[in-house]
Structure formats: C-alpha cells, structure tokens
Design a protein around this motif. Structure first.
Motif, mmCIF file in Angstrom:
data_model
loop_
_atom_site.group_PDB
_atom_site.id
_atom_site.type_symbol
_atom_site.label_atom_id
_atom_site.label_comp_id
_atom_site.label_asym_id
_atom_site.label_seq_id
_atom_site.Cartn_x
_atom_site.Cartn_y
_atom_site.Cartn_z
ATOM 1 N N GLY A 137 -14.409 -10.978 10.127
ATOM 2 C CA GLY A 137 -14.152 -10.543 8.764
ATOM 3 C C GLY A 137 -13.410 -9.233 8.636
ATOM 4 N N ILE A 138 -13.147 -8.529 9.746
ATOM 5 C CA ILE A 138 -12.451 -7.251 9.720
ATOM 6 C C ILE A 138 -10.960 -7.474 9.945
ATOM 7 C CG2 ILE A 138 -12.296 -4.952 10.733
ATOM 8 C CD1 ILE A 138 -14.928 -5.528 9.290
ATOM 9 N N ASP A 139 -10.139 -6.864 9.118
ATOM 10 C CA ASP A 139 -8.696 -7.048 9.183
ATOM 11 C C ASP A 139 -8.125 -6.359 10.421
ATOM 12 O OD1 ASP A 139 -6.007 -7.313 8.773
ATOM 13 O OD2 ASP A 139 -6.004 -6.551 6.715
ATOM 14 N N VAL A 140 -7.722 -7.162 11.414
ATOM 15 C CA VAL A 140 -7.163 -6.617 12.655
ATOM 16 C C VAL A 140 -5.804 -5.985 12.393
ATOM 17 C CG1 VAL A 140 -6.478 -7.167 15.031
ATOM 18 C CG2 VAL A 140 -8.403 -8.354 13.981
ATOM 19 N N ASN A 141 -5.069 -6.472 11.386
ATOM 20 C CA ASN A 141 -3.771 -5.902 11.049
ATOM 21 C C ASN A 141 -3.885 -4.406 10.774
ATOM 22 O OD1 ASN A 141 -4.127 -8.723 10.149
ATOM 23 N ND2 ASN A 141 -1.938 -8.651 9.696
ATOM 24 N N VAL A 142 -4.986 -4.015 10.139
ATOM 25 C CA VAL A 142 -5.152 -2.627 9.707
ATOM 26 C C VAL A 142 -6.095 -1.855 10.624
ATOM 27 C CG1 VAL A 142 -5.907 -1.128 7.809
ATOM 28 C CG2 VAL A 142 -4.714 -3.276 7.311
ATOM 29 N N TYR A 143 -7.238 -2.463 10.981
ATOM 30 C CA TYR A 143 -8.294 -1.728 11.658
ATOM 31 C C TYR A 143 -8.402 -2.019 13.157
ATOM 32 C CZ TYR A 143 -9.724 -0.920 6.841
ATOM 33 O OH TYR A 143 -9.745 -0.560 5.514
ATOM 34 N N GLY A 144 -7.632 -2.951 13.670
ATOM 35 C CA GLY A 144 -7.727 -3.272 15.090
ATOM 36 C C GLY A 144 -7.052 -2.227 15.959
ATOM 37 N N SER A 145 -7.581 -2.024 17.157
ATOM 38 C CA SER A 145 -6.936 -1.137 18.127
ATOM 39 C C SER A 145 -5.674 -1.813 18.656
ATOM 40 C CB SER A 145 -7.888 -0.831 19.275
ATOM 41 O OG SER A 145 -8.140 -2.003 20.041
ATOM 42 N N ARG A 146 -4.849 -1.060 19.366
ATOM 43 C CA ARG A 146 -3.639 -1.654 19.932
ATOM 44 C C ARG A 146 -3.992 -2.767 20.915
ATOM 45 N NH1 ARG A 146 1.010 -0.782 17.308
ATOM 46 N NH2 ARG A 146 2.309 -0.657 19.183
ATOM 47 N N GLY A 147 -5.065 -2.556 21.670
ATOM 48 C CA GLY A 147 -5.489 -3.592 22.604
ATOM 49 C C GLY A 147 -5.933 -4.848 21.892
ATOM 50 N N VAL A 155 -4.678 -10.484 19.982
ATOM 51 C CA VAL A 155 -4.479 -11.421 18.876
ATOM 52 C C VAL A 155 -3.063 -11.991 18.913
ATOM 53 C CG1 VAL A 155 -4.349 -11.626 16.368
ATOM 54 C CG2 VAL A 155 -6.246 -10.379 17.418
ATOM 55 N N ALA A 156 -2.071 -11.136 19.187
ATOM 56 C CA ALA A 156 -0.680 -11.609 19.256
ATOM 57 C C ALA A 156 -0.506 -12.651 20.353
ATOM 58 C CB ALA A 156 0.262 -10.427 19.483
ATOM 59 N N ILE A 161 1.308 -8.466 14.427
ATOM 60 C CA ILE A 161 -0.015 -8.136 13.891
ATOM 61 C C ILE A 161 0.025 -6.819 13.119
ATOM 62 C CG2 ILE A 161 -2.462 -7.925 14.454
ATOM 63 C CD1 ILE A 161 -1.089 -10.588 15.270
ATOM 64 N N ALA A 162 0.650 -5.795 13.701
ATOM 65 C CA ALA A 162 0.589 -4.459 13.115
ATOM 66 C C ALA A 162 1.758 -4.152 12.191
ATOM 67 C CB ALA A 162 0.540 -3.414 14.241
ATOM 68 N N GLY A 163 2.811 -4.969 12.232
ATOM 69 C CA GLY A 163 4.025 -4.653 11.486
ATOM 70 C C GLY A 163 4.019 -5.152 10.053
ATOM 71 N N ALA A 164 5.213 -5.214 9.484
ATOM 72 C CA ALA A 164 5.380 -5.573 8.077
ATOM 73 C C ALA A 164 5.109 -7.057 7.843
ATOM 74 C CB ALA A 164 6.795 -5.224 7.629
ATOM 75 N N PRO A 165 4.689 -7.427 6.624
ATOM 76 C CA PRO A 165 4.444 -8.839 6.307
ATOM 77 C C PRO A 165 5.652 -9.738 6.549
ATOM 78 C CG PRO A 165 3.520 -7.436 4.598
ATOM 79 C CD PRO A 165 4.301 -6.543 5.513
#
Length: 422
Positions: A317-327, A332-333, A147-151
C-alpha cells in the motif's frame, strides 16, 4: 522469435556492420562509448521505428553521413518467427532538395526533418504495419526512472508494450494524439473568443472514442502484469511485501469528482467482453469531459484523458514511486520488465527479444542470478557489459561472445579470449 542477422549503415557510430547472431544468447563486451548501447538501440529501432535514447531520428545518423549529398542511415535484419521468416529494413534519409537548401549547423548536422522508408520482405510498408512484427523488451539502468521519474515515462512504457501486441491500440494512439492537438487548439480559440463553444462537441466525442480504447487496453495490461509482478518482486527482494500496480485514470477521477458515477468493474480480459469495457470507458470519458468543460476552456487545454494518467507501484500500500529507496525502485523496475516479457509472450505466442544494456553493474549478486535465470533457450537475449566478471563461467560457456571497439564488432572464442580469425 530470433534475430539472426543485423545490418547497419551510418547508424550512430557504425559506418558499416554485418553481424550474424548464432544461438539464443549473445554477450557484447566493450568499454564505455564504443557502441554497445547503439547496437541494442538499432534492434529496438528496427522493431519500433523509434529511437530508444535519441530525441530525434537525426541523432541516429552518423555524423560523417551528414556530409554526403543525400544523408542516410540504414538498419536491416532477418528474423525467424513461428509464423515465418521476415526481412525488415528501415532507412532514414533526407531529400536531395532539403539537403541542398540546408545550412549546416555546427558539427555538420543539417536542420530539418528526415523521412523513413520501411520495407518488410521487400514490400514498402507504413510504420504502423511494422510495429508488432518484431517484439522487444529493453532494460537499462535508465529504466529506474520508470518508477522514480515523470508520469510520461510510465505512460510511454504502457504505450510501447501495447503497440507491440495490439495493432488497433497503435492506431487508436495515433488518432488520439491527432485529436488532442486539434482539441487543444480549439480550446484556446474558444477561450479567446475566436470560435463558438459548440464547436468543441465534435472533437470531444472523437477524443472520448479513441481515448477509451487506450484506457480499456491499459487497464487490461495492468491487470495482466499484476498477476506476475508480485512474484518477481518477492524473489528479487526476499521480503513479504505485496507489490501491486495501480492505474490512475484522470477520466475516472474527473467523472467521479462531484459524486461517484457508479462502480467500475475490474478490467476484462483481452478479447472477451472487450466491446463492453470500451463502451463503459466511453461513457465515463463523456461524463468527465462534461464536468471539466468550463475548466478546460478557461485553461485552454484538455485536462482529462490517457495523456494525463499515471501508473503507481504500491508495496503493502506504500507508493514506491515516492517513498521507495533507490534499491527498492530498482527491484520494482526489474520485476516490471520481467513481467513485460511474459505479458508479450502470452499475447503473441512468441517470446520477445530481450535487450539488456549494461544492467549487471547495477544489480547485486542475488538479482544478477535471478535475471540470468530468466534467460533460457526459448527466446533470444542480447546483453552488453563493460566486463565479464559479473557472469558465471557456465553462463559464458553457453553465450556467443563479442567484443565491441569503436563501432567494430568481433567474435570472441571465450571469456576474455582473442577474436576469431577471419
């Protein structure tokens, strides 16, 4: 699908292992650095012929084996499927000539590539013939980077999932990567004046043909996962947020850059209408390459195609990749992996082997319960943990318990019990 026997030789920290796996659930307990993750990686390697964590096959070979005249590592397994039993073997080894001419680097590991020999029921096969015979889904703390890493990590997720259920996808991916390398070399030659521009046409068409199948199947997979992931996300978070996956196609964006090429229909289900969907993607791909031709020539690289795409996760509608907390990203993962299990089962008719590597320590009690609730007797689940405190007595009572220490695996009688006598 059920792996009932695993055999290892010189794999990671396992010099020799013969392991019987009784029952649908097995739990491997041990301290860090004892070989728990290596055991699951061996099963992943048996299914995909690719390392799960290593950068190369060489890292999978036990360091002591590298001192032998012909270094090798072996992974073999016996698998029961609905369609029949399988015996699979993958051997990594170096040629004698390579070994004799190699200069050992520090740590005893010789440079140079190793080869793989694959057998299915005693018959030599190619790697492409093996992939899909054993289906696995893995989940580890490192999967938060999905989720948080590279494409590239998200593209790899889609490629591995699709290759395991669709042999044609795997062949198209292999062809696409070959064409991409050739086309990039040619673009650099055209930029430097070593080749005429018209030589690009053939490779552009080949890129569009192989890449369009990848795009069509990826879009279909995302659509299938979208029908499952929101439910898991809701159960994991307890919120009313709607989670949706969105495939970001560089081809569609490039084709529409100077004006939309027309509405793109929703992805069609796998099978019915497949040819139409691929043909639509071919036309979009050709248009994207036409519009980006000058830019690609100037930069000397292919700028559109599946190798440039991404997968977005949107919560209301909010991008979890960028704006989501670690939790939020962790939830999502996990929802994605649980959805992948259902996706593979629907595509193959068999539940994949689920490999859970030390994930309980990363989850809160509610998410642990949900994960354990998904583990039932309809499929096989192999779990690693440093301690057993994260598991209920009821779960431990129905799991086969093993202890791992320095690459040795022993069966336990129960929670914290002594190893069974030989």
């Amino acid at each position: 699908m059920f792996l009932h026997h695993l055999s290892l030789a010189n794999f990671r920290n396992y010099l020799q292992l013969e392991l019987e796996l009784p029952g649908p659930v097995a739990l491997f307990q041990g301290d860090n650095g004892q070989g728990k993750s290596n055991l699951l990686e061996a099963i992943y390697f048996l299914a995909t012929t690719r390392p799960l964590r290593a950068g190369s096959d060489r890292e999978l070979v036990h360091w002591r084996a590298m001192e032998e005249p012909i270094p090798f590592a072996r992974v073999a397994g016996a698998v029961r499927r609905n369609s029949g039993d399988l015996k699979v073997e993958v051997v990594i080894r170096a040629d004698r000539a390579e070994r004799q001419g190699a200069v050992l680097a520090e740590g005893g590991v010789a440079p140079g590539a190793l080869s793989k020999r694959i057998k299915v029921n005693g018959v030599v096969k190619r790697a492409l013939d093996l992939i899909g015979l054993i289906n696995v889904v893995t989940f580890s703390p490192q999967d938060l980077e999905l989720i948080a890493g590279a494409p590239a990590l998200r593209r790899r997720f889609l490629d591995i999932a699709n290759c395991q259920v669709d042999p044609r996808y795997c062949r198209a991916l292999q062809q696409y990567n070959r064409v991409l390398v050739q086309r990039n070399h040619l673009l650099k030659d055209i930029r430097e004046g070593r080749q005429p521009p018209e030589t690009l046409e053939f490779w552009s068409e080949e890129l569009a043909k192989s890449g369009s199948y990848l795009l069509a199947r990826r879009l279909g997979t995302v659509a299938t996962l979208n029908r499952r992931i929101d439910s898991y996300h809701h159960r994991l978070t307890g919120t009313g947020k709607r989670l949706r996956m969105s495939y970001r196609s560089s081809v569609e964006e490039a084709a529409a850059r100077d004006g939309p090429p027309g509405p793109h229909p929703d992805p069609l289900p796998r099978g019915e209408g497949e040819t139409t969907e691929v043909e639509q993607q071919v036309e979009l791909f050709r248009e994207a390459l036409r519009r980006y031709r000058r830019r690609e020539t100037l930069q000397g690289m292919s700028l559109v195609g599946p190798h440039r795409d991404d997968l977005l996760f949107l919560a209301d509608g909010i991008d979890v990749n960028v704006y989501g907390s670690r939790g939020e990203q962790r939830a999502v993962a996990l929802a994605l992996k649980l959805s992948e299990v259902e996706f593979m089962q629907a595509a193959t008719g068999e539940r994949p082997i689920l490999l859970l590597d030390d994930v309980m320590s990363e989850l809160d009690p509610a998410r642990r319960r949900l994960l354990l609730e998904t583990i039932d007797n309809s499929g096989q689940t192999l779990i690693t943990a440093t301690d057993l405190g994260s598991f209920s007595p009821e779960f431990l009572a129905r799991a086969a318990l093993f202890h791992i220490e320095q690459g040795a695996v022993t069966r336990m009688t129960g929670r914290g019990g002594d190893p069974l006598p030989e």
